[in-house]
Design an enzyme around this catalytic site. Structure first.
Site: not given
Lengths: 499, 499
Positions: B265-266, B269, B295
């Site tokens: 997830h990070e 980003h 997101e």
């Protein structure tokens, strides 16, 4: 004279501005720590922009006209001694900053950036001629900088005061000359001695082993891990505030004593920072008293504790456990104090010959700035002085006048503070012992609190309230002096080398 | 209309100011990263001062009168589309900032600081009543904030635009309502299904093991270690610039899939940040297009790659090696996609039920701000909605309306961007597949470059040049839509749960 109410309001507005200036400076230090310790290599272009923006904002806050007006108003005001000290320190920084044209600041910054790769290549190619024009430009820029601050004074004196504002270049010159004259004979006698000191280290020691060793050394000495941390960096340094003072170190596979010494040195810097009063954070009362005093704290812990026999009585078992060695405290003590007169490189020098490296640099940079030495003659003069002071002549410029980065950065006038700090460390050590009694027993027992307390009480808690010599008098009851260092060095090394 | 020469000079002065503003903001982000990842606990008081000084300087630069004058001049000027986009973005930020009185900014900041320990204690004591007055104050302050920016518009709309400036709260409401209505049935069917998905994990996995696992996951996906780094933090986040975008993660001893999902997830980003154009660093053309788009990038990689079957075909052997497991790709795939309708905690929710947690928060915070819901009624409404949407009712406020920090910080209007991002991720995934053909084969082969290139070309490289819906059209040829997400969720989970 302003009324008290006016003065209070003015002083408060002034102090808010001063704190803000300081916080921005400290934010810049966090960015620099990150750049040297954590940042991935690709981050450089963005970091350069961020650091430059903070540095410009800091300069604007420091040269702000309102700050000048507040300083003028406070000049005539009825201030208590602490307030007066704050005004004195801020005025000094403000006045130096406003006198230097911003285009000159930019030219120096640009010249430093451009000089770095030139110096790196000249050093790699071992060719001073490649670097000569660059050094010439930096010397000229620094002469211009000194003249902007004060055209009527010796330019080297003005540059020196950038790093050590109050001791005076005459004191520095006297101390350095005395050390040069006194230490040459001692170093000669050591070189002629038949004694060979112990070296208990064989093979190589990996980073994890050395990391665990120096962490234990820091814990043993009382480093407060809630207010600091240890990391590695190519060039060890310490940075931070009284709330968060961090240490970096480096590991040489075949020389764990280098990491121990280097770590304890930076620990000494950090203890000074952590000893500054928290309630004065952001003002000169919560700031260090410049580089000589800072270096006295690092050298105190590095040399007078870390290189002492009682420290190794305390720490030898721990070191043996980490390193897998079976060396006596005496062997570690000897290894920590081995003198190498034939070493050419300052950053690898022992406690004693280190100062000859500094004295040589001081004499050369002083003469360059004063116009008494041509840049082209630097390599020859360097090599002659090395032969004269240490009996060894570099074969190459890379191992001679190209070895240090300082002049490339324009940091001319910085070198003497290393030796002044060592000299002050010995003076403090003398008075710690006079006041605390059997300091060797305290060290041997790992009871460092009384020593920390003495240094905090006498030195740290004053911040920059006193000018340097007044701080030295406050701490020791006497003026700054090289006598203690000379006595310490003579006794310790004549005993070690039986000479 | 200004002459071209005048416009050029004005635009350049304007852009220098904008860059400076941005650099100061990014310096603040470095301080925050350090605080969460590296800083010793004792550093807090000094860091608070430093961060606050940078934040004040940033606010002063953003509300600077000169910036307003430049914006006015550039209003009538003949700008190219990119320049016009820069002016549009800066004007929006400037106008919002100047409308909010600085004393209100300070009151909100102070209220947030004061609210934090109250929320922590209320959560620990499991007693919403202890927090009610604090929440009431924050709601009032945020209503005041919204009214300062625009007294004539729906206050929730104004707050929502703080995080998602262009999609419009109507779109958000429509999308969230559609998801609520459509997903309830699917989640019910899953809850009723007899299928139990695999869980190949037993016992605990230490931090070093999980660290090595997620480092390999990042390398597999193509994380550029020269422009980033991985560390641990209590609440994982990503931060940085197109030159240095860092990832943090956390490790739960019994759930290595949590670390894998959170890290990917990070990473998503960070890939967005790293895909922003380097030459536009410091201007809106080099900035992200706000939170929903950000997101979408994290959710694309977390859900559409990291939770996909082909990813586990690629990565199962590596994961087994690290974890000492012997699980099939299918087992990892099932473990990554297990739905827990009875889970009460948002940050522990699966891909599907997560949105019900968001929708509930959106409805409550919207009604609070609009004055349609009293603070005292929050716990009951929360629990009723949980029962309605997920069939489970929290026994405690700690596991109910006290679980999240967002409202304590005053971050009201933030939650919907999580779901909007997931919805956009599915839309992008649909078009990546339409354009690149057999994306499953690319993932199975570890050939992620075409996917990175597609996202950079269609999304990242535009920075904030386009408003959100225009960017979505630029990337996909169609307007923002929930259809792709619903189709994706229905197909994937009905297949997994045979329902």
């Amino acid at each position: 004279m302003a009324t008290t109410t006016d003065t209070t309001a003015t002083y408060e507005a002034f102090l808010d501005h001063v704190k803000r200036l300081h916080y921005v400076g400290d934010a810049g230090s966090v960015l620099q720590w990150d750049q040297q310790v954590m940042m991935p290599s690709g981050g450089t272009p963005a970091r350069a922009k961020q650091s430059s923006a903070l540095s410009t904002l800091h300069h604007e806050l420091l040269t702000d006209d309102r700050l000048g007006e507040w300083l003028d108003e406070l000049d005539d005001a009825d201030l208590d001694p602490e307030q007066a000290a704050v005004v004195r320190e801020v005025r000094r920084d403000h006045e130096r900053a406003v006198r230097v044209p911003s285009d000159l600041v930019e030219r120096i910054s640009e010249a430093s950036s451009n000089a770095l790769p030139v110096w790196e290549e000249a050093k790699a190619e071992d060719d001073f001629a490649m670097f000569a024009d660059t050094l010439e430009e930096m010397v000229e820029l620094r002469r211009e900088y000194a003249a902007a601050i004060d055209p009527d004074r010796d330019p080297y004196e003005v540059l020196f005061e950038e790093y050590e504002p109050y001791l005076g270049v005459d004191t520095a010159e006297e101390v350095l000359t005395t050390l040069r004259d006194e230490l040459v004979g001692l170093i000669d006698d050591i070189a002629d001695s038949d004694v060979t000191l112990a070296n208990p280290f064989e093979g190589t020691y990996d980073d994890d082993t050395q990391q665990a060793l120096v962490e234990d050394a820091l814990s043993t000495l009382g480093y407060d891990w809630d207010h600091g941390r240890l990391d590695t960096a190519p060039h060890p340094f310490s940075t931070g505030t009284q709330f968060d003072a961090r240490v970096t170190t480096r590991f040489k596979p075949d020389d764990p004593m280098d990491a121990v010494g280097s770590t304890i040195h930076e620990f000494g810097h950090a203890t000074y920072t952590l000893g500054l009063p928290q309630e004065d954070y952001g003002t000169p009362l919560g700031e260090d008293r410049d580089l000589s005093v800072h270096e006295s704290q690092s050298r105190f812990w590095e040399n007078h504790v870390g290189r002492s026999r009682p420290f190794w009585d305390l720490f030898a078992d721990t070191a043996n456990d980490h390193l897998g060695t079976d060396a006596s405290p005496r062997a570690f003590y000897e290894a920590a104090n081995t003198v190498h007169p034939d070493n050419l490189i300052r950053v690898e020098a022992d406690e004693l010959t280190y100062h000859m490296h500094i004295i040589l640099r001081f004499e050369i940079e002083r003469d360059l700035i004063r116009g008494d030495l041509a840049v082209a003659d630097v390599p020859d003069v360097w090599n002659e002085k090395m032969a004269e002071y240490l009996g060894v002549r570099p074969d190459t410029d890379a191992a001679g006048c190209l070895q240090d980065i300082h002049w490339t950065n324009g940091a001319i006038g910085y070198f003497p503070t290393y030796t002044l700090g060592s000299v002050l460390a010995a003076q403090l050590d003398h008075h710690v012992r006079a006041d605390l009694g059997d300091v060797d027993a305290l060290v041997r027992d790992g009871d460092f609190a009384p020593i920390h307390d003495w240094l905090t009480e006498r030195v740290h808690r004053h911040g920059a309230r006193y000018e340097t010599d007044d701080l030295v008098r406050e701490a020791t009851g006497e003026s700054f002096s090289a006598d203690h260092f000379l006595a310490y060095a003579d006794e310790k090394y004549r005993d070690l080398y039986d000479c």
